[in-house]
Design a protein around this motif. Structure first.
Motif, PDB file in Angstrom:
ATOM      1  N   VAL A  69      -9.681  41.246  -2.546  1.00  0.00           N
ATOM      2  CA  VAL A  69      -9.593  40.613  -3.860  1.00  0.00           C
ATOM      3  C   VAL A  69     -10.873  40.858  -4.660  1.00  0.00           C
ATOM      4  O   VAL A  69     -10.833  41.285  -5.825  1.00  0.00           O
ATOM      5  N   ALA A  70     -12.033  40.598  -4.017  1.00  0.00           N
ATOM      6  CA  ALA A  70     -13.307  40.786  -4.707  1.00  0.00           C
ATOM      7  C   ALA A  70     -13.517  42.241  -5.087  1.00  0.00           C
ATOM      8  O   ALA A  70     -13.989  42.555  -6.198  1.00  0.00           O
ATOM      9  N   ALA A  71     -13.149  43.152  -4.184  1.00  0.00           N
ATOM     10  CA  ALA A  71     -13.340  44.576  -4.451  1.00  0.00           C
ATOM     11  C   ALA A  71     -12.464  45.034  -5.611  1.00  0.00           C
ATOM     12  O   ALA A  71     -12.895  45.825  -6.457  1.00  0.00           O
ATOM     13  N   ARG A  72     -11.225  44.552  -5.665  1.00  0.00           N
ATOM     14  CA  ARG A  72     -10.334  44.959  -6.757  1.00  0.00           C
ATOM     15  C   ARG A  72     -10.865  44.464  -8.104  1.00  0.00           C
ATOM     16  O   ARG A  72     -10.823  45.194  -9.106  1.00  0.00           O
ATOM     17  N   VAL A  73     -11.359  43.232  -8.134  1.00  0.00           N
ATOM     18  CA  VAL A  73     -11.892  42.685  -9.387  1.00  0.00           C
ATOM     19  C   VAL A  73     -13.102  43.496  -9.855  1.00  0.00           C
ATOM     20  O   VAL A  73     -13.192  43.902 -11.018  1.00  0.00           O
ATOM     21  N   LEU A  74     -14.040  43.759  -8.934  1.00  0.00           N
ATOM     22  CA  LEU A  74     -15.230  44.515  -9.309  1.00  0.00           C
ATOM     23  C   LEU A  74     -14.891  45.962  -9.651  1.00  0.00           C
ATOM     24  O   LEU A  74     -15.508  46.559 -10.540  1.00  0.00           O
ATOM     25  N   ALA A  75     -13.911  46.534  -8.949  1.00  0.00           N
ATOM     26  CA  ALA A  75     -13.500  47.898  -9.260  1.00  0.00           C
ATOM     27  C   ALA A  75     -12.906  47.977 -10.661  1.00  0.00           C
ATOM     28  O   ALA A  75     -13.116  48.963 -11.381  1.00  0.00           O
ATOM     29  N   THR A  76     -12.185  46.955 -11.063  1.00  0.00           N
ATOM     30  CA  THR A  76     -11.621  46.929 -12.414  1.00  0.00           C
ATOM     31  C   THR A  76     -12.721  46.870 -13.460  1.00  0.00           C
ATOM     32  O   THR A  76     -12.679  47.563 -14.482  1.00  0.00           O
ATOM     33  N   VAL A  77     -13.751  46.049 -13.187  1.00  0.00           N
ATOM     34  CA  VAL A  77     -14.855  45.891 -14.142  1.00  0.00           C
ATOM     35  C   VAL A  77     -15.693  47.168 -14.220  1.00  0.00           C
ATOM     36  O   VAL A  77     -16.011  47.658 -15.309  1.00  0.00           O
ATOM     37  N   LEU A  78     -16.050  47.727 -13.056  1.00  0.00           N
ATOM     38  CA  LEU A  78     -16.929  48.893 -13.033  1.00  0.00           C
ATOM     39  C   LEU A  78     -16.171  50.195 -13.309  1.00  0.00           C
ATOM     40  O   LEU A  78     -16.782  51.192 -13.702  1.00  0.00           O
ATOM     41  N   GLY A  79     -14.869  50.166 -13.077  1.00  0.00           N
ATOM     42  CA  GLY A  79     -14.090  51.387 -13.280  1.00  0.00           C
ATOM     43  C   GLY A  79     -13.915  51.756 -14.734  1.00  0.00           C
ATOM     44  O   GLY A  79     -13.780  52.943 -15.076  1.00  0.00           O
ATOM     45  N   ALA A  80     -13.929  50.768 -15.620  1.00  0.00           N
ATOM     46  CA  ALA A  80     -13.747  51.052 -17.048  1.00  0.00           C
ATOM     47  C   ALA A  80     -14.837  51.974 -17.597  1.00  0.00           C
ATOM     48  O   ALA A  80     -14.528  52.971 -18.263  1.00  0.00           O
ATOM     49  N   PRO A  81     -16.114  51.698 -17.333  1.00  0.00           N
ATOM     50  CA  PRO A  81     -17.146  52.640 -17.805  1.00  0.00           C
ATOM     51  C   PRO A  81     -17.001  54.026 -17.180  1.00  0.00           C
ATOM     52  O   PRO A  81     -17.277  55.038 -17.833  1.00  0.00           O
ATOM     53  N   ALA A  82     -16.580  54.078 -15.900  1.00  0.00           N
ATOM     54  CA  ALA A  82     -16.415  55.378 -15.240  1.00  0.00           C
ATOM     55  C   ALA A  82     -15.343  56.204 -15.917  1.00  0.00           C
ATOM     56  O   ALA A  82     -15.471  57.429 -16.058  1.00  0.00           O
ATOM     57  N   ARG A  83     -14.273  55.558 -16.381  1.00  0.00           N
ATOM     58  CA  ARG A  83     -13.207  56.285 -17.082  1.00  0.00           C
ATOM     59  C   ARG A  83     -13.720  56.896 -18.380  1.00  0.00           C
ATOM     60  O   ARG A  83     -13.275  57.976 -18.806  1.00  0.00           O
ATOM     61  N   VAL A  84     -14.660  56.195 -19.016  1.00  0.00           N
ATOM     62  CA  VAL A  84     -15.189  56.684 -20.294  1.00  0.00           C
ATOM     63  C   VAL A  84     -16.217  57.789 -20.069  1.00  0.00           C
ATOM     64  O   VAL A  84     -16.202  58.823 -20.736  1.00  0.00           O
ATOM     65  N   LEU A  85     -17.119  57.565 -19.099  1.00  0.00           N
ATOM     66  CA  LEU A  85     -18.205  58.520 -18.870  1.00  0.00           C
ATOM     67  C   LEU A  85     -17.724  59.802 -18.210  1.00  0.00           C
ATOM     68  O   LEU A  85     -18.205  60.893 -18.524  1.00  0.00           O
ATOM     69  N   VAL A  86     -16.786  59.660 -17.259  1.00  0.00           N
ATOM     70  CA  VAL A  86     -16.257  60.837 -16.557  1.00  0.00           C
ATOM     71  C   VAL A  86     -14.740  60.763 -16.647  1.00  0.00           C
ATOM     72  O   VAL A  86     -14.076  60.306 -15.704  1.00  0.00           O
ATOM     73  N   PRO A  87     -14.142  61.196 -17.749  1.00  0.00           N
ATOM     74  CA  PRO A  87     -12.725  60.909 -18.031  1.00  0.00           C
ATOM     75  C   PRO A  87     -11.755  61.261 -16.911  1.00  0.00           C
ATOM     76  O   PRO A  87     -11.013  60.392 -16.436  1.00  0.00           O
ATOM     77  N   ARG A  88     -11.739  62.509 -16.436  1.00  0.00           N
ATOM     78  CA  ARG A  88     -10.736  62.901 -15.440  1.00  0.00           C
ATOM     79  C   ARG A  88     -11.080  62.364 -14.055  1.00  0.00           C
ATOM     80  O   ARG A  88     -10.278  61.666 -13.432  1.00  0.00           O
ATOM     81  N   ALA A  89     -12.265  62.709 -13.557  1.00  0.00           N
ATOM     82  CA  ALA A  89     -12.660  62.244 -12.220  1.00  0.00           C
ATOM     83  C   ALA A  89     -12.775  60.729 -12.189  1.00  0.00           C
ATOM     84  O   ALA A  89     -12.412  60.088 -11.205  1.00  0.00           O
ATOM     85  N   GLY A  90     -13.270  60.134 -13.281  1.00  0.00           N
ATOM     86  CA  GLY A  90     -13.391  58.677 -13.333  1.00  0.00           C
ATOM     87  C   GLY A  90     -12.048  57.990 -13.309  1.00  0.00           C
ATOM     88  O   GLY A  90     -11.885  56.944 -12.677  1.00  0.00           O
TER      89      GLY A  90
END
Length: 276
Positions: A69-90
């Protein structure tokens, strides 16, 4: 196509109710121990330290139980910047981490254990030494012989956590050969998969460090409140920074290095048989 093919091979996505309830109960137990530590008189520094350290261990058990549960929540929060900074791989890395929370939890818990244990012991010692210098009192926390023994204990714990971290990350990444083969069959290249793994490794490290740091901060705040009257402990910055760098030095090479092997070979053979 990749989503459809991997949907049945990802294992259970929901965390069991019993595990969640047990995790909440353990979390409450850790909170009670830290409350006990925070309520110790300033003269009982040793007892406050023991209760804080035990409380941090209980909280780390709760992190293990509530990890998905904790990992999914943090992955959602931290994953958003990764999608922007590294669009495909992120995008791929974020989708993998959030989609397979149990696997992510297995990867971040050893990192959290390493950071949580090391950080708690380092901050408790720094805060105790500061309080002892202010009052002129010497306790088992500040005696030279006990400091040496505690450093040995910390070294052994760090070694154990480091071995556990590397073994877990290598095993989890190696077990994804079928997943990588499916992605290659639908058009992904090896460099793209390695970039995806690099982003996953960075996010895994960040999540593990944040969980471990949260445990260390909570435990040391309770101890600091008991011995100094303030919830702000004395943080040995350089030593804590080395712990974080050490965690990154184990996590990123462990995932990416194993990924170099896992994405190699034929893309057809790993998808033909059943997953072991």
């Amino acid at each position: 196509p990749a989503v459809a093919l991997t949907e049945g091979a990802g294992g259970p996505r929901r965390t069991g109710v019993l595990r969640l309830l047990t995790g909440v109960a353990v979390l409450a137990g850790g909170g009670l121990l830290l409350r006990l530590a925070a309520s110790r008189p300033a003269g009982e520094l040793d007892k406050a330290g023991q209760a804080s350290l035990l409380g941090s261990l209980v909280l780390l058990v709760a992190v293990g139980l509530l990890g998905p549960v904790a990992a999914r929540v943090l992955a959602t929060v931290l994953g958003a910047p990764a999608r922007v900074l590294v669009p495909r791989a992120g995008w791929l890395a974020d989708a993998n981490l959030r989609g397979y929370a149990a696997r992510l939890s297995s990867a971040v818990v050893p990192v959290a254990l390493l950071v949580g244990l090391s950080g708690t012991m380092l901050i408790l010692t720094g805060t105790a030494e500061h309080a002892a210098r202010a009052t002129g009192a010497e306790t088992s926390v500040t005696k030279a012989s006990d400091v040496w023994l505690r450093e040995m204990e910390l070294g052994l714990l760090v070694c154990f956590a480091a071995v556990s971290t590397v073994n877990t990350l290598v095993a989890l990444t190696a077990d994804r050969r079928r997943e990588f083969a499916l992605l290659r069959l639908v058009g992904a290249t090896r460099p793209q998969l390695l970039r995806m793994l690099s982003v996953e490794a960075a996010l895994t490290t960040a999540i593990g460090v944040l969980l471990g740091a949260a445990v260390a901060a909570t435990a040391s705040a309770a101890f600091s409140l008991a011995v100094t009257g303030s919830v702000v402990p004395v943080v040995p910055g350089p030593q804590c920074a080395r712990v974080v760098l050490g965690a990154a030095g184990l996590t990123v090479p462990g995932i990416v290095g194993t990924g170099l092997w896992a994405v190699g070979g034929s893309a057809v053979e790993p998808t033909g048989g059943e997953r072991e």
